[in-house]
Write a protein that holds these residues in place. Sequence first.
Motif, short mmCIF file in Angstrom:
data_model
loop_
_atom_site.label_atom_id
_atom_site.label_comp_id
_atom_site.label_asym_id
_atom_site.label_seq_id
_atom_site.Cartn_x
_atom_site.Cartn_y
_atom_site.Cartn_z
N GLN A 38 0.73 -1.11 0.00
CA GLN A 38 0.05 0.01 -0.07
C GLN A 38 0.94 1.19 -0.01
O GLN A 38 0.62 2.23 -0.73
CB GLN A 38 -1.08 -0.04 1.09
CG GLN A 38 -2.04 -1.18 1.40
CD GLN A 38 -2.95 -0.86 0.17
OE1 GLN A 38 -3.39 0.17 0.01
NE2 GLN A 38 -3.57 -2.06 -0.39
N SER A 89 -2.28 9.63 0.33
CA SER A 89 -2.44 8.25 0.71
C SER A 89 -1.14 7.64 1.31
O SER A 89 -1.28 6.95 1.97
CB SER A 89 -2.45 7.56 -0.76
OG SER A 89 -4.02 7.99 -1.53
N GLU A 121 -10.00 8.25 5.02
CA GLU A 121 -11.11 7.15 5.09
C GLU A 121 -10.99 5.95 4.05
O GLU A 121 -11.07 4.76 4.27
CB GLU A 121 -12.34 7.91 4.32
CG GLU A 121 -12.83 8.84 5.45
CD GLU A 121 -14.42 9.29 5.34
OE1 GLU A 121 -15.13 8.68 4.42
OE2 GLU A 121 -14.94 10.10 5.94
N LYS A 122 -10.01 6.61 3.23
CA LYS A 122 -9.19 5.40 2.32
C LYS A 122 -8.91 4.15 2.82
O LYS A 122 -8.98 3.00 2.62
CB LYS A 122 -8.50 6.00 0.89
CG LYS A 122 -8.00 4.89 0.19
CD LYS A 122 -7.14 5.63 -0.79
CE LYS A 122 -6.32 4.72 -1.89
NZ LYS A 122 -5.26 5.33 -2.52
N PHE A 179 -6.75 13.90 -4.55
CA PHE A 179 -7.88 13.07 -5.01
C PHE A 179 -8.63 13.88 -6.21
O PHE A 179 -9.15 13.04 -7.23
CB PHE A 179 -8.70 12.78 -4.05
CG PHE A 179 -7.82 11.81 -3.11
CD1 PHE A 179 -7.86 10.25 -3.30
CD2 PHE A 179 -7.17 12.06 -1.86
CE1 PHE A 179 -7.43 9.43 -2.27
CE2 PHE A 179 -6.66 11.25 -0.90
CZ PHE A 179 -6.47 9.88 -1.28
N LEU A 235 -15.87 12.28 -2.97
CA LEU A 235 -14.81 12.25 -2.29
C LEU A 235 -15.00 12.69 -0.76
O LEU A 235 -15.42 13.81 -0.72
CB LEU A 235 -13.61 13.15 -2.93
CG LEU A 235 -13.15 12.63 -4.34
CD1 LEU A 235 -12.45 13.49 -4.88
CD2 LEU A 235 -12.52 11.06 -4.27
N ALA A 284 -10.10 12.48 2.37
CA ALA A 284 -10.50 11.12 1.77
C ALA A 284 -9.06 10.52 1.93
O ALA A 284 -9.62 9.22 1.82
CB ALA A 284 -10.28 11.97 0.18
N GLY A 285 -8.16 10.53 2.34
CA GLY A 285 -6.81 9.95 2.49
C GLY A 285 -7.25 9.03 3.65
O GLY A 285 -6.96 7.67 3.48
#
Length: 358
Positions: free
Chosen positions: A89, A264, A286-287, A129, A333, A283-284
């Motif tokens: 990842q 990320s 929650e990803k 994103f 997003l 967003a990072g």
Amino acid sequence: MKKITVLPTWCFRDDAGNQLDLQLLRLLGAVYRRGKLTQAAEDVGISYRHAWNLLRQGSAFFGVALVEMQRGRGAQLTPLGEKLLWAEQRAVARLGPQLESLGSELNLAIAREQQGQVSVLRLHASHGFAVELLPKHLTALPLDLQYCSPQESLAALNRGSCDVAGFHLPRGAVGERIRATYQGLLKPQEHRVIGFITRTQGLMVAPGNPLCIQGVASLTAEGVRFVNRQASSGTRSLLDCLLSEAEVASVAIRGFEVEEFTHSAVAAYVAAGMADVGFGVQAGAEKFGLDFIPLAVEDYLLACHHHALKEPRLQSFLEVLSGEAFQQAVQALPGYRPSRCGEVMEVESVLDVDSQSE
């Protein structure tokens, strides 16, 4: 027009020349998410028997079990299994921007070979994103997308090395210091600003926030390990402003010198347990299944030369930004919203500077 995507791949080979089936990595990710081998196998699209065979092969290859099966508790990754998963990842998150830029260059070369001279939109912007969405929506317009810092992007615009440059402006008093850094790069008589999106930035922490982190002041607490963004990034500039506002010394933050190059990658670093907290977009977080503590909202804006707005490629770009399809994708997003997306504004209205200050 056909488009090429460049993806990173792994190759595990031992001294005897044996190679690992890379489908195993997908299976490990599914086991981590689902907690049951049957469901993990379904997610990957393989039979339960094949999943068992992959795990046996992986254990034989490494000499250590990768998944523990416990009656009544399903399946969970062993420490080595987790390390393999998070290593992949982090590598994907780190390499993603460079590979996207490479893919952009290859697609442009293909278009020129197939069609001769083509109209290209050159965009320099920091990785994010919402920016990632643009190549998928600019289907009729070849995009030369290069990732770099806001200052580098605006400098490229002034050199004529790009057509559109991305930059960030945090809202509220915390953004005043950052606003001042753009005044020599954004020129009211030459440039125009294009509305794009807003995004929420804050602290990414493990699920449940076990260390009870509340804000930037918590970063100096004993035992808290931090992972940072690189010094040239807009996100790092925002963090520096928040620390200054809270009178928190960066030297007191354990891990402040540890840097990653994307949101990320920061999130993956925290999710892997290598740090307790990082700073980046919602967003990072929650990803990667992390909790998120919002600290600031910033406008992500785009700049161009005013004369370029008359060109068909810029007109096409503005149409995509103002279109429903792109804005719905942004809305999906976490922490992102379209904000005057595709609207052209004067530099003075954004920076609040004297138009004669050039």
